[in-house]
Write an enzyme that holds these catalytic residues in place. Structure first.
Site, mmCIF file in Angstrom:
data_model
loop_
_atom_site.group_PDB
_atom_site.id
_atom_site.type_symbol
_atom_site.label_atom_id
_atom_site.label_comp_id
_atom_site.label_asym_id
_atom_site.label_seq_id
_atom_site.Cartn_x
_atom_site.Cartn_y
_atom_site.Cartn_z
ATOM 1 N N ARG A 279 0.839 -1.209 0.000
ATOM 2 C CA ARG A 279 0.000 0.000 0.000
ATOM 3 C C ARG A 279 0.875 1.261 0.000
ATOM 4 N NH1 ARG A 279 -2.905 0.001 4.789
ATOM 5 N NH2 ARG A 279 -1.883 1.870 5.544
ATOM 6 N N TYR B 190 -12.826 18.537 -17.783
ATOM 7 C CA TYR B 190 -13.463 17.230 -17.975
ATOM 8 C C TYR B 190 -14.673 17.121 -17.021
ATOM 9 C CZ TYR B 190 -13.825 12.119 -17.418
ATOM 10 O OH TYR B 190 -14.268 10.824 -17.330
ATOM 11 N N ASP C 237 -4.030 19.550 -14.847
ATOM 12 C CA ASP C 237 -4.322 18.259 -15.482
ATOM 13 C C ASP C 237 -3.760 18.351 -16.902
ATOM 14 O OD1 ASP C 237 -5.420 16.186 -16.963
ATOM 15 O OD2 ASP C 237 -7.308 16.190 -15.866
ATOM 16 N N LYS D 18 -4.696 7.429 -20.977
ATOM 17 C CA LYS D 18 -4.758 8.067 -22.304
ATOM 18 C C LYS D 18 -3.417 7.946 -23.037
ATOM 19 C CE LYS D 18 -8.710 9.483 -20.557
ATOM 20 N NZ LYS D 18 -9.700 8.486 -20.242
HETATM 21 C C1 LIG Z 1 -8.688 15.539 -19.031
HETATM 22 C C2 LIG Z 1 -9.000 14.303 -18.239
HETATM 23 N N1 LIG Z 1 -8.581 14.216 -16.962
HETATM 24 C C3 LIG Z 1 -8.835 13.135 -16.206
HETATM 25 C C4 LIG Z 1 -9.551 12.076 -16.698
HETATM 26 C C5 LIG Z 1 -9.844 10.902 -15.811
HETATM 27 O O1 LIG Z 1 -9.047 9.845 -16.109
HETATM 28 P P1 LIG Z 1 -9.443 8.320 -15.728
HETATM 29 O O2 LIG Z 1 -10.592 7.952 -16.584
HETATM 30 O O3 LIG Z 1 -8.185 7.567 -15.991
HETATM 31 O O4 LIG Z 1 -9.820 8.327 -14.279
HETATM 32 C C6 LIG Z 1 -10.004 12.112 -18.023
HETATM 33 C C7 LIG Z 1 -10.781 10.964 -18.581
HETATM 34 O O5 LIG Z 1 -11.319 11.041 -19.655
HETATM 35 C C8 LIG Z 1 -9.728 13.259 -18.808
HETATM 36 O O6 LIG Z 1 -10.172 13.374 -20.079
#
Ligand SMILES: Cc1ncc(COP(=O)(O)O)c(C=O)c1O
Length: 392
Positions: free
Chosen positions: A55, A109, A182, A207
């Protein structure tokens, strides 16, 4: 020894040979034995480097974390079970010793908006949305909200806005706030937020970095100031990516720059073609010279690399017409997610931004005729051919 004892112990807990494996093995052990109690004590107390419990950390994760840290030019990273957990970890660490207030980009998002409004806000964190591409508006919002944290996306999902991370980082520092970026859509090939003054860079590993549609994961890359707090929080909560997924992600990251260059080149060609098509009302692409953030893009991104996402609005289309168009696609995959080797198309109103009310989507500029295309590494003529036949 009886057969039960032999079966349990024989063969295990041998140190690997002196030779070094060329790639990092998958370590599935949930705990690690020490040479002695004294050594274990030092490892538990973090006075000696080593592993004791999965963990806390894991050698396969550590290899992936070192790889992404180096790409992002950060101090250290935490590989997590999803991009959303990574974002939550970054926000929780950023807010730990600061005012429980977030100023967030109004272009994010959908699940990140959900995290702010449905998880953080009910737990007492005040949240305010602002256009972070408008620095005066951001300064005013920061002056009023006095946030502990500013949250933005390096390239926003799905309308591809690009804020000036370095200037936003200055505003954050002057206000004593942490900046969380992000950077999923941008990747470290286009921008490295920590070099521009951000405190955390977050990725959905799912991604571009993994890139093959077979990993769900996320990563937080941190500056030196926050790294220990981030790891301590992780030791308590246990949000880590599993070792098998870490292995797959690390394998994907090795070819991510190659894939991303190709995807960016494909995006330029496809966006240019879409811009000439009569059935396309509007194209959103970071390589468009008319892009509202073109100056920031020129200044922050390397020449010729603009990202590999293209969003567009289908002329005179409502949901049924968009469904018909997407049902007509033969190669481009109709699915959520992005950044994979295969091209994928998504309908934001139905998926990434589904949980938002139609009014909220409208405020964000996400119309019902908007689709989002994630460019794969296929031949560009095949991507264009598929779009042409489906639009026709
Ligand atoms: C810009 C962005 N940040 C975060 C995420 C979240 O990622 P995850 O689906 O791996 O949790 C996504 C998912 O589509 C995203 O497009």
């Amino acid at each position: 020894m009886n057969a039960h004892t032999i079966a349990v112990h024989a063969g295990d807990r041998k140190k690997a040979a002196a030779q070094i494996p060329v790639t990092t093995p998958i370590y599935t052990a949930s705990s690690y034995a020490g040479e002695s109690m004294e050594q274990l004590d030092r490892i538990f107390g973090r006075e000696e480097e080593g592993y004791c419990y999965a963990r806390y950390d894991n050698p396969t994760n550590a290899a992936l974390e070192a790889q992404v840290t180096a790409l992002e030019n950060g101090h250290g990273a935490l590989a997590c079970a999803s991009g959303m957990v990574a974002l939550q970890m970054a926000l929780a660490t950023a807010l730990a010793d600061r005012r429980k207030s977030v100023v967030a980009a109004d272009a994010l998002y959908g699940a990140s908006v959900g995290l702010l409004m449905n998880v953080l806000e009910p737990s007492g964190v005040s949240v305010r949305f602002v256009d972070v591409c408008d620095l005066e508006a951001l300064r005013a919002a920061v002056g009023e909200a006095r946030p502990g944290c500013i949250l933005m996306e390096a390239i926003s999902n799905p309308l591809l806005r690009v804020g000036q991370i370095d200037r936003i980082a200055e505003i954050a520092r002057e206000a004593g706030a942490a900046l969380v970026v992000d950077s999923t859509f941008a990747t470290p090939l286009l921008v490295r937020p920590l070099e521009l003054g951000a405190h955390f860079s977050v990725h959905s590993l799912t991604k571009y970095l993994s890139g093959h549609g077979d990993v769900l994961g996320g990563v937080v890359v941190s500056d030196v100031e926050h790294y220990d707090a981030l790891r301590s929080l992780a030791r308590t909560i246990g949000p880590l990516l599993g070792p098998f997924e870490s292995y797959l992600a690390m394998r994907g990251v090795k070819t991510f720059p190659l894939r991303m260059e190709r995807q960016c080149a494909n995006a330029r060609q496809v966006a240019a073609w879409l811009g000439t098509h009569g059935r396309v009302e509007r194209v959103y692409f970071t390589g468009d010279p008319q892009h509202p953030d073109a100056a920031a893009i020129r200044r922050l991104f390397p020449p010729g690399l603009f990202g590999a996402m293209v969003s567009f609005e289908v002329r005179d289309a409502g949901t049924p017409e968009v469904f018909r168009f997407m049902d007509g696609l033969k190669m481009i995959v109709r699915a959520t997610s992005l950044g994979d080797v295969h091209s994928m198309m998504l309908y934001p109103a139905m998926s990434s931004h589904r949980e938002l009310s139609p009014k909220h989507r409208e405020r964000m500029g996400i119309r019902d005729n908007l689709v989002r295309l994630s460019m794969g590494i296929e031949g560009p003529e095949d991507i264009i051919g598929d779009l042409a036949q489906a639009l026709g």
